[in-house]
Design a protein around this motif. Structure first.
Motif, PDB file in Angstrom:
ATOM      1  N   SER A 118     -38.648 -21.609 -17.431  1.00 49.13           N
ATOM      2  CA  SER A 118     -37.842 -20.810 -16.499  1.00 49.13           C
ATOM      3  C   SER A 118     -37.460 -19.445 -17.056  1.00 49.13           C
ATOM      4  CB  SER A 118     -36.581 -21.588 -16.129  1.00 49.13           C
ATOM      5  OG  SER A 118     -35.958 -22.081 -17.295  1.00 49.13           O
ATOM      6  N   HIS A 156     -34.298 -29.665  -8.778  1.00 48.48           N
ATOM      7  CA  HIS A 156     -33.270 -28.821  -9.412  1.00 48.48           C
ATOM      8  C   HIS A 156     -31.888 -29.434  -9.193  1.00 48.48           C
ATOM      9  CE1 HIS A 156     -30.685 -25.069  -9.602  1.00 48.48           C
ATOM     10  NE2 HIS A 156     -31.310 -25.069 -10.765  1.00 48.48           N
ATOM     11  N   SER A 185     -37.995 -28.222 -10.313  1.00 50.16           N
ATOM     12  CA  SER A 185     -37.835 -27.488 -11.573  1.00 50.16           C
ATOM     13  C   SER A 185     -38.837 -27.978 -12.612  1.00 50.16           C
ATOM     14  CB  SER A 185     -36.420 -27.652 -12.110  1.00 50.16           C
ATOM     15  OG  SER A 185     -35.537 -26.892 -11.330  1.00 50.16           O
ATOM     16  N   HIS A 233     -39.222 -21.621  -9.540  1.00 50.72           N
ATOM     17  CA  HIS A 233     -40.179 -21.698 -10.654  1.00 50.72           C
ATOM     18  C   HIS A 233     -41.502 -21.015 -10.361  1.00 50.72           C
ATOM     19  CE1 HIS A 233     -38.836 -23.861 -14.204  1.00 50.72           C
ATOM     20  NE2 HIS A 233     -37.814 -24.171 -13.411  1.00 50.72           N
ATOM     21  N   LYS A 244     -38.393 -16.060 -13.323  1.00 51.23           N
ATOM     22  CA  LYS A 244     -39.185 -17.103 -13.982  1.00 51.23           C
ATOM     23  C   LYS A 244     -40.654 -16.648 -13.988  1.00 51.23           C
ATOM     24  CE  LYS A 244     -35.877 -20.805 -13.106  1.00 51.23           C
ATOM     25  NZ  LYS A 244     -34.758 -20.336 -12.278  1.00 51.23           N
ATOM     26  N   ARG A 287     -40.469 -30.193 -21.428  1.00 54.59           N
ATOM     27  CA  ARG A 287     -41.131 -29.347 -20.441  1.00 54.59           C
ATOM     28  C   ARG A 287     -41.564 -28.072 -21.160  1.00 54.59           C
ATOM     29  NH1 ARG A 287     -37.626 -26.423 -15.765  1.00 54.59           N
ATOM     30  NH2 ARG A 287     -36.910 -25.364 -17.644  1.00 54.59           N
TER      31      ARG A 287
END
Ligand code: DSN
Length: 438
Positions: A36, A127, A177, A205, A232, A366
């Protein structure tokens, strides 16, 4: 600018400058893989510290609550025109000050307290806006969760159709997300139409990928409203945006009043102006940047997979976005691995993965490639980064040696690309007249 002068508070200011400089130096050496995060271009950064920062401009261009806004009006009109051109849509509002604020504006515009709203579960990558402790809770709407399809790593279309027909929410939110693959909006569109639900897409995103024509195009697939943050995969300032594909004056008015006075007062004019720069730059450079960002995510995923990491969705090519997800239970779990990576200068975050049993124990990390792509890295560098992961997490190499190896790699990638003024230092701290405040 000279040092702030003698006295305790002056020393505090000097200290804050020094810590910020240290922070910049840390990131100059680091391998930044937060999905992000991104870097602002020099021209966007310039407007962030302009006089616009000091001003108020509530309302819309030509209809303000404050005087002195003639130039702000021109900037905002330009920003709105660029947004509509980049996203090929008929409505834009650039006043939300963040992605969550944009989501709140949509909730205010489209829902009433007590409404049911379709969305994904946090564990499936949604999210926190969708959570009871987040924006949904604040608005008092109740989530209706879409079942997940672990084979396709997205919403299960058939089961979601059943849920939607049974519960009939008026608003359906799509977007994640942990966003590896496009959402099946076109497949669900007939069901949305059948139950009279409005499709809403949280593109935070993947905004830059959509704009660059490298991901799905939700406003042309069945969603009428899109909300997003703008920093992002769209490498803009920390800000928010609303977009729409609608000629309905009532809906436009609701969205506009959701943004102001619903959830903002002043809309951070410096960030709005910087956003206009970023949108213009994305029109010029965004297609290639988005393409390379995804190429790098796929290359990093493949290289980690080849080194024995459990990268999600190998049968689907790992990802079609800027993000990849790695299950790291055998390496110690998401929290421990993210901490060990950070101690070695590789910045990522722990993340819940589909199937995780406890939100307190995320099973994965992630990883995202927006920033490493922005500084010019390509697939070869992704392989080198995977080697660093392997050295640290499988071969037990000393964290400081891994950090040094990462810094050695990063040395060649410290300037901004895919923007006007490309080649400018991406991380170095300068004061207002361009001096190093050592
Ligand atoms: N917290 C951001 C993310 O990292 O996905 C979204 O707001």
């Amino acid at each position: 600018m000279p040092a702030p002068g003698p006295g305790e508070m002056a020393a505090t200011v000097a200290h804050l400058r020094a810590v910020t400089k240290r922070h910049s130096a840390r990131f100059e050496r680091a391998i930044p893989l937060i999905a992000s995060e991104n870097l602002l271009s020099p021209y966007a950064k310039e407007l962030m510290i302009s006089d616009l920062h000091s001003r108020y401009a509530e309302g819309l261009p030509g209809d303000r609550y404050y005087e002195g806004n003639e130039d702000v009006d021109e900037i905002e009109r330009t920003c709105l025109a660029l947004a509509k051109r980049l996203f090929r849509c008929s409505f834009a509002d650039v006043r939300p000050t963040s992605g969550t604020v944009a989501n709140l504006a949509v909730l205010k515009a489209l829902t009433e307290t007590g409404d049911l709203v379709g969305t994904s579960r946090l564990a499936d990558g949604a999210h926190i806006s969708s959570a009871g402790f987040g924006a949904f809770g604040l608005r008092g709407v109740k989530p209706v969760y879409y079942p997940w399809d672990p084979e396709r790593m997205t919403i299960d279309v058939a089961k979601t159709r059943e849920v939607l027909r049974a519960v009939r929410p008026k608003t359906c939110l799509f977007g994640l997300s942990l966003f590896l693959f496009p959402m099946p909006i076109e497949e669900l569109r007939p069901t949305l139409e059948e139950i009279g639900a409005r499709g809403w897409y949280d593109a935070a995103h993947v905004l830059g990928l959509i704009a660059g024509g490298q991901f799905q195009d939700p406003l042309h697939e069945g969603c009428t409203v899109l909300s997003a943050s703008t920093h992002k995969t769209l490498p803009g300032p920390q800000h928010g945006i609303l977009l729409g594909q609608t000629e309905d004056p009532e809906l436009r008015k609701k969205l506009e009043s959701g943004a102001f006075p619903g959830v903002t007062s002043n809309h951070h004019l410096h960030a709005m102006a910087a956003l206009a720069v970023s949108l213009a730059e994305h029109l010029e450079f965004g297609r290639e940047y988005a393409r390379r960002t995804i190429e790098n995510a796929q290359a990093l995923a493949q290289a980690l997979h080849e080194r024995g990491f459990d990268v999600l969705a190998p049968n689907l090519g790992f990802t079609k976005s800027h993000t990849l997800a790695v299950r790291v239970e055998k390496e110690g779990g998401g929290a421990e691995v993210a901490g060990r990576l950070a101690a070695s200068g590789i910045i990522a975050n722990k993340n819940l993965l589909p199937g995780d049993r406890s939100p307190k124990h995320p099973g994965g990390v992630r990883l995202g490639t927006p920033e490493v792509t922005r500084v010019g890295m390509g697939p070869k560098e992704m392989v080198r980064i995977a080697e660093l992961f392997d050295d640290l997490l499988h071969k037990g190499k000393d964290p400081s040696a891994v950090a040094d190896a990462g810094a050695e790699l990063k040395k060649r990638f410290t300037t901004l690309q895919f923007c006007f003024g490309a080649g400018e230092a991406a991380y170095r701290y300068y004061d207002l007249v361009g001096r190093d405040p050592s």
